[in-house]
Write a protein that holds these residues in place. Structure first.
Motif, short mmCIF file in Angstrom:
data_model
loop_
_atom_site.label_atom_id
_atom_site.label_comp_id
_atom_site.label_asym_id
_atom_site.label_seq_id
_atom_site.Cartn_x
_atom_site.Cartn_y
_atom_site.Cartn_z
N THR A 126 0.86 -1.19 0.00
CA THR A 126 0.00 0.00 0.00
C THR A 126 0.90 1.23 0.00
O THR A 126 1.84 1.34 0.79
CB THR A 126 -0.93 0.03 1.23
OG1 THR A 126 -0.15 0.01 2.43
CG2 THR A 126 -1.86 -1.16 1.22
N LYS B 194 0.62 5.61 -1.30
CA LYS B 194 -0.01 6.72 -2.01
C LYS B 194 1.09 7.56 -2.65
O LYS B 194 1.85 8.24 -1.96
CB LYS B 194 -0.86 7.57 -1.08
CG LYS B 194 -1.71 8.60 -1.80
CD LYS B 194 -2.58 9.36 -0.83
CE LYS B 194 -3.78 8.55 -0.36
NZ LYS B 194 -4.78 8.34 -1.45
N HIS B 195 1.20 7.48 -3.95
CA HIS B 195 2.22 8.21 -4.69
C HIS B 195 1.96 9.72 -4.56
O HIS B 195 0.80 10.15 -4.47
CB HIS B 195 2.18 7.80 -6.17
CG HIS B 195 3.33 8.28 -6.98
ND1 HIS B 195 3.39 9.57 -7.47
CD2 HIS B 195 4.46 7.66 -7.40
CE1 HIS B 195 4.52 9.72 -8.14
NE2 HIS B 195 5.19 8.58 -8.12
N SER C 71 -0.67 11.09 -6.55
CA SER C 71 -2.02 10.52 -6.34
C SER C 71 -2.61 10.94 -5.00
O SER C 71 -3.53 10.29 -4.50
CB SER C 71 -1.94 8.99 -6.40
OG SER C 71 -1.36 8.54 -7.60
N VAL C 72 -2.11 12.03 -4.44
CA VAL C 72 -2.57 12.44 -3.12
C VAL C 72 -4.05 12.81 -3.10
O VAL C 72 -4.69 12.78 -2.05
CB VAL C 72 -1.72 13.61 -2.57
CG1 VAL C 72 -0.32 13.16 -2.25
CG2 VAL C 72 -1.72 14.78 -3.55
N ASN C 73 -4.58 13.16 -4.26
CA ASN C 73 -6.00 13.56 -4.32
C ASN C 73 -6.92 12.43 -4.75
O ASN C 73 -8.07 12.67 -5.10
CB ASN C 73 -6.15 14.75 -5.27
CG ASN C 73 -5.42 15.99 -4.77
OD1 ASN C 73 -5.43 16.27 -3.59
ND2 ASN C 73 -4.78 16.72 -5.68
N CYS C 74 -6.41 11.20 -4.74
CA CYS C 74 -7.24 10.04 -5.11
C CYS C 74 -8.42 9.94 -4.15
O CYS C 74 -8.25 9.98 -2.93
CB CYS C 74 -6.41 8.76 -5.07
SG CYS C 74 -7.37 7.26 -5.37
N MET D 73 -7.33 0.49 -1.49
CA MET D 73 -6.23 1.39 -1.13
C MET D 73 -5.28 1.59 -2.30
O MET D 73 -5.09 0.69 -3.12
CB MET D 73 -5.47 0.81 0.06
CG MET D 73 -6.28 0.72 1.33
SD MET D 73 -5.38 -0.07 2.70
CE MET D 73 -5.35 -1.78 2.12
N CYS D 74 -4.68 2.78 -2.37
CA CYS D 74 -3.63 3.03 -3.37
C CYS D 74 -2.44 2.13 -3.07
O CYS D 74 -2.09 1.90 -1.91
CB CYS D 74 -3.18 4.48 -3.33
SG CYS D 74 -4.44 5.69 -3.77
N GLY D 75 -1.80 1.66 -4.13
CA GLY D 75 -0.63 0.82 -3.92
C GLY D 75 -0.18 0.17 -5.21
O GLY D 75 -0.47 0.66 -6.31
N THR E 67 -4.02 0.60 -8.34
CA THR E 67 -2.78 1.30 -8.65
C THR E 67 -3.04 2.48 -9.57
O THR E 67 -4.17 2.68 -10.05
CB THR E 67 -1.76 0.33 -9.29
OG1 THR E 67 -0.47 0.93 -9.28
CG2 THR E 67 -2.16 -0.04 -10.72
N HIS E 68 -2.01 3.28 -9.80
CA HIS E 68 -2.10 4.45 -10.66
C HIS E 68 -1.00 4.40 -11.71
O HIS E 68 0.05 3.78 -11.50
CB HIS E 68 -1.97 5.74 -9.84
CG HIS E 68 -3.09 5.97 -8.88
ND1 HIS E 68 -4.23 6.67 -9.21
CD2 HIS E 68 -3.27 5.57 -7.59
CE1 HIS E 68 -5.05 6.71 -8.17
NE2 HIS E 68 -4.49 6.05 -7.17
#
Length: 514
Positions: A404, A406-407, A410-413, A419-421, A451-452
């Motif tokens: 997990t 948060k890039h 990508s803070v505004n996801c 979860m971001c990862g 993911t992003h």
């Protein structure tokens, strides 16, 4: 000299108030090189300590007797620590700094954080020791430091350049707090001052623009509209903007050319035998066979097993490495990783370990090669294993490592169902292993992770943390690329246990400081 009732030699310590204290000579010289010089070498029988409060001197003299620092009032720390430094009482210096580190680990209020920043800056600025500021930045690297930073930015003109550098390092990837701070600072200003120009020149403006272009342009417009801005300052701002524009384009282009390969054991096996000297390590970096200082550190531990370089070779090596790190934008090694490495090497009985420790400490103290907040250290949350059949109906083992993270981009996801990862897929076939970043959406089905596109395999360095027993001590052993070199440095280490698998994700280009 004076004698007390027990015929013990004593000396007079004069305070700034004019009062004096009679102190046993032996108490003063037992742990203090400075007092030994004054009362033994120079044979003084009194000394005036008029740069400190009487209360601090009395506590200091008491501690020289008890040799135990149980607790300390915050307002007493600076003077007591400075007394220990001035009079060269090593154990008390260590105790004071250990106390300050304890406060770092528990600090939660803005007042506590400001106290820590002020004391660490005083130690760096007045006592010429930056280690405590480095430690503070390490502990605070991924905390929310907005309130602390905003307080200092409210009066940029009063700051020293070293304080600005430290604040930038504390800022991590959050450029917004600096842009907002600059806007508020400029509200009643008509021109640029030297401190603000220094802050702008040391900020990573390319990342600031990537993260929040609207806020960035508002700062630029506000500066451009200052009523008394000089021609020279306007040229300064225009050059900054031009340099920033050139940097933003490569960021965007790099994200379009993606690779999924994170680790290749075949590459590993070819690299190590061809790096038997430090010159070979430099060549590997030059040829782009090595892209991370994490790998350089492990290669050095391999090189020192066979060819220990001399001091001249080491100086040339560090200089060449600095130049290459800047030109090729190598991933810097985290100082936490270096601490693991040097701590473990301290248990080695090999004579060459001391020189390797010295080199690694030099790398740690070099901001071009190592970092506190330029990497985000991410521990694997979960590992899944399965057997896969590929071509020719051969079976091999695959592992999926779930992280997990948060890039910064990508803070505004706003996605809430997962979860971001990212996921790394590790394939083992016969005795070879590769690891790839999963980029297809179906690879994330039923994993509780999404993911992003900005997640990049090129920004990752994988390593594992093992632990083992050396004598009566439990030792932490960092391992990159599955190398087994610790068996050389610590041949008697037993009871090996895997503590965790990690990814050091390079966010250097997204941090506030350059």
């Amino acid at each position: 000299m004076y004698m007390n009732e027990t015929e013990e030699e004593t000396v007079l310590i004069k305070l700034k108030t004019g009062e004096h204290i009679v102190v046993p000579k032996q108490r003063l010289i037992a742990d203090s090189a400075k007092f030994t010089e004054l009362f033994v070498t120079l044979n003084f029988d009194e000394h005036e300590i008029d740069d400190f409060s009487p209360e601090a001197v009395e506590v200091f003299l008491t501690l020289l007797d008890t040799k135990v620092l149980d607790d300390l009032e915050m307002n007493m720390f600076r003077e007591l620590h400075k007394l220990a430094v001035v009079f060269e009482v090593v154990w008390l210096i260590d105790s004071c700094q250990a106390w300050l580190k304890g406060i770092m680990n528990t600090a939660s209020t803005k007042e506590e954080k400001i106290f820590l920043f002020e004391e660490c800056w005083f130690i760096a600025d007045k006592l010429k020791n930056e280690l405590m500021m480095d430690q503070l930045i390490y502990v605070f690297a991924h905390k929310d430091n907005k309130s602390l930073i905003s307080d200092y930015l409210s009066d940029i003109s009063s700051l020293k350049s070293g304080q600005i550098d430290a604040l930038l390092r504390l800022g991590g990837v959050d450029t917004d707090v600096f842009l907002q701070g600059i806007l508020q600072y400029l509200e009643d200003k008509t021109e640029l001052d030297s401190n603000l120009k220094y802050l702008l020149s040391e900020m990573n403006l390319a990342w600031s623009r990537e993260r929040n272009e609207i806020l960035f342009l508002e700062v630029v417009d506000t500066i451009s509209n200052l009523t008394d801005i000089s021609v020279a300052d306007m040229r300064f701002v225009q050059k900054l903007m031009s340099d920033t524009a050139r940097l933003v384009r490569p960021y965007k282009q790099e994200r379009k050319t993606r690779t999924t390969l994170v680790f290749d054991q075949k590459k590993d096996r070819e690299l190590f035998p061809n790096c038997s000297t430090i010159n070979d390590v430099v060549k590997a970096v030059t040829d782009d066979r090595v892209t991370s200082m994490f790998t350089v550190v492990e290669l050095l531990s391999y090189v020192f097993m066979y060819n220990v370089p001399n001091s001249e070779e080491l100086n040339i090596f560090v200089t060449n490495l600095e130049d290459l790190c800047t030109k090729k934008q190598l991933q810097k090694v985290s100082r936490q990783f270096l601490d693991y490495f040097t701590t473990a090497l301290n248990y080695s009985s090999r004579e060459n370990s001391k020189l390797l420790i010295s080199l690694l400490n030099e790398i740690k103290n070099n901001n071009q090669l190592s970092t506190y907040n330029g990497n985000v250290i991410i521990k694997c949350e979960k590992r899944e294993k399965k057997q896969v059949t590929r071509m020719l109906f051969k079976k091999h083992t695959e592992y999926k490592y779930l992280y997990t993270f948060k890039h910064p981009l990508s803070v505004n996801c706003t996605k809430t169902d997962s979860m971001c990862g990212f996921i790394l897929r590790e394939s083992k076939q016969e005795d070879k292993c590769t690891s790839h970043l999963c980029t297809e959406s179906d690879q994330y089905d039923n994993t509780e992770i999404h993911t992003h596109d900005n997640i990049s395999a090129k920004d990752m360095c994988c390593y594992a943390i093992w632990s083992g027993t050396c004598g009566s001590n439990r030792v932490t052993l960092p391992v990159v690329w599955r190398w087994r070199g610790w068996s050389y440095w610590l041949p008697d280490c037993t009871d090996m246990k895997l503590e965790g698998v990690y990814v050091a994700y390079n966010v250097q280009q997204y941090t506030v400081s350059k």
